[in-house]
Design an enzyme around this catalytic site. Structure first.
Site, short mmCIF file in Angstrom:
data_model
loop_
_atom_site.label_atom_id
_atom_site.label_comp_id
_atom_site.label_asym_id
_atom_site.label_seq_id
_atom_site.Cartn_x
_atom_site.Cartn_y
_atom_site.Cartn_z
N HIS A 25 -52.39 -28.11 -42.07
CA HIS A 25 -52.33 -28.65 -43.44
C HIS A 25 -53.44 -29.66 -43.63
CE1 HIS A 25 -50.60 -30.34 -47.04
NE2 HIS A 25 -50.95 -31.30 -46.55
N GLU A 26 -53.58 -30.30 -42.33
CA GLU A 26 -54.39 -31.66 -42.36
C GLU A 26 -55.95 -31.00 -42.07
OE1 GLU A 26 -53.69 -34.47 -43.52
OE2 GLU A 26 -51.42 -34.10 -43.45
N HIS A 29 -57.38 -30.23 -45.63
CA HIS A 29 -57.94 -31.52 -45.85
C HIS A 29 -59.34 -31.79 -45.45
CE1 HIS A 29 -54.71 -32.26 -48.56
NE2 HIS A 29 -53.73 -32.57 -47.40
#
Length: 377
Positions: A25-26, A29
């Site tokens: 997920h990170e 980003h």
């Protein structure tokens, strides 16, 4: 195969679920930010005090926090939860300020924020597509082969040979669609549209309720129409078709999530079914004990949940940021700092309240409150 996972095994399974999914997920980003030239100051798996880490040649601190319940990427210029620049940002040299998050146009900031949930969905699709290639895709026609005696289907007058085409107006293409719908509507009255001998018909059925207990002692309540197919149909899936199947399966899982969440909000499903980190840890240990296939499938489900929850328009979540960016795009200017600040405070309060609730539910599912009541009694 383990019969009952212990505490250490459960903790290991939980780390193996949450760690990779938070990292993915990170990383979404991070990669989107890097694509647009935003400097990442820190990339953390876990919150709180740093346990271990290193700094790369770009000046990004990669680290592990002691509380492994999430993670974050802190971009340069991302001064607070509302992503508002402060006086320190305004004082930066122009070339350094250009590499900060706040210096980017709103559409780039939106892509950076959305990239995390999107990568979670992509990971789930990759897993589900792999399962489709390995095991095929269930596409059993929604034609009744067997009607169980005394079942909801029998009471509604369904017969072998009837082809169910819709449940409560929702189109049914395969028998698996029928089973999925019935499963999450126990005890509810539903309209069943079917075709019999070429003629359309309709009836109503009150779905039965079946309770099952797995080998770990978990009890589940399912809805049941009481029909079965003549024979299951599993269609082989090639690599070219796998993405299509993966997208369809992901959409079906999201639809089930939305519907069950709506049932909880409307009171048709008890709020005690909401689970949190402790419940995820428990299920992680159980699925790992069942074998690698069950565990990898759980990874896909949790990844979809992580992506879905983060897209909810709640301040403090990615969806809340996207909502503010949408308003900014329409207004051609950001919302006032005071409005954002109060919105994020409210979002934080709501998330904390939700964490308390799901933790209360988790402890109840472990029997804590029942045992305390027995001791007091």
């Amino acid at each position: 195969m383990l019969q009952s996972p212990g505490v250490l095994f459960t903790v290991l399974a939980f780390v193996l679920v949450i760690g990779p999914l938070v990292f993915v997920h990170e990383m979404g980003h991070y990669l989107a930010g890097r694509w647009f030239g935003v400097h990442a100051e820190a990339f953390s798996i876990g919150f709180g005090r740093e346990v271990a880490g290193f700094t790369d040649k770009r000046g990004t601190r990669w680290k592990f926090g002691w509380l492994p319940l999430g993670g974050y990427v802190r971009f340069a210029g991302d001064m607070n939860p509302a992503s508002q620049p402060d006086a320190a940002w305004l004082a930066l040299p122009p070339e350094q300020r250009a590499r900060t998050f706040q210096a980017k146009p709103v559409w780039q900031r939106a892509i950076i924020v959305a990239a995390g949930p999107v990568v979670n969905f992509l990971l789930a699709m990759l897993i589900l597509g792999g399962f489709a290639v390995a095991y095929g895709d269930a596409r059993t026609p929604a034609t009744v082969g067997v009607v169980e005696q005394g079942s909801a289907a029998a009471a509604a007058g369904l017969r072998p040979g009837d082809r169910v085409v819709a449940l409560n107006g929702r189109e049914v293409e395969y028998f698996e669609d029928l089973a999925s719908f019935a499963k999450i509507h126990p005890g509810e009255r539903v309209r069943v549209d079917f075709v019999r001998d070429g003629a359309a018909g309709s009836t109503e059925a009150v779905l039965g309720t079946r309770r099952e207990r797995d080998r770990f002692g978990n009890e589940y309540r399912f809805g049941r129409l009481g029909v079965g197919p003549s024979r299951p149909v599993i269609v082989p899936v090639g690599l070219a078709e796998a993405p299509v199947v993966a997208v369809r399966r992901t959409g079906e899982i999201v639809q089930l999530m939305v519907e069950t969440l709506g049932q909880i909000i409307s009171g048709r499903r008890p709020i005690s079914e909401l689970g949190g980190p402790l419940q995820i840890a428990k299920v992680s240990g159980e699925q790992l004990a069942l074998g690698p296939e069950a565990f990898v499938f759980l990874l896909a489900l949790v990844s979809i949940n992580l992506g879905f929850i983060n897209l909810l328009p709640v301040p403090m979540l990615d969806g809340g940021h996207l909502l503010f960016y949408a308003v900014e795009a329409v207004r051609r200017r950001p919302l006032e700092p005071q409005v954002q600040e109060w919105a994020f405070r409210g979002g934080l309060a709501a998330l904390l309240a939700l964490m308390v609730l799901v933790t209360f539910n988790d402890l109840g599912s472990f029997g804590l409150w029942r045992n305390l009541a027995d001791l007091i009694g």
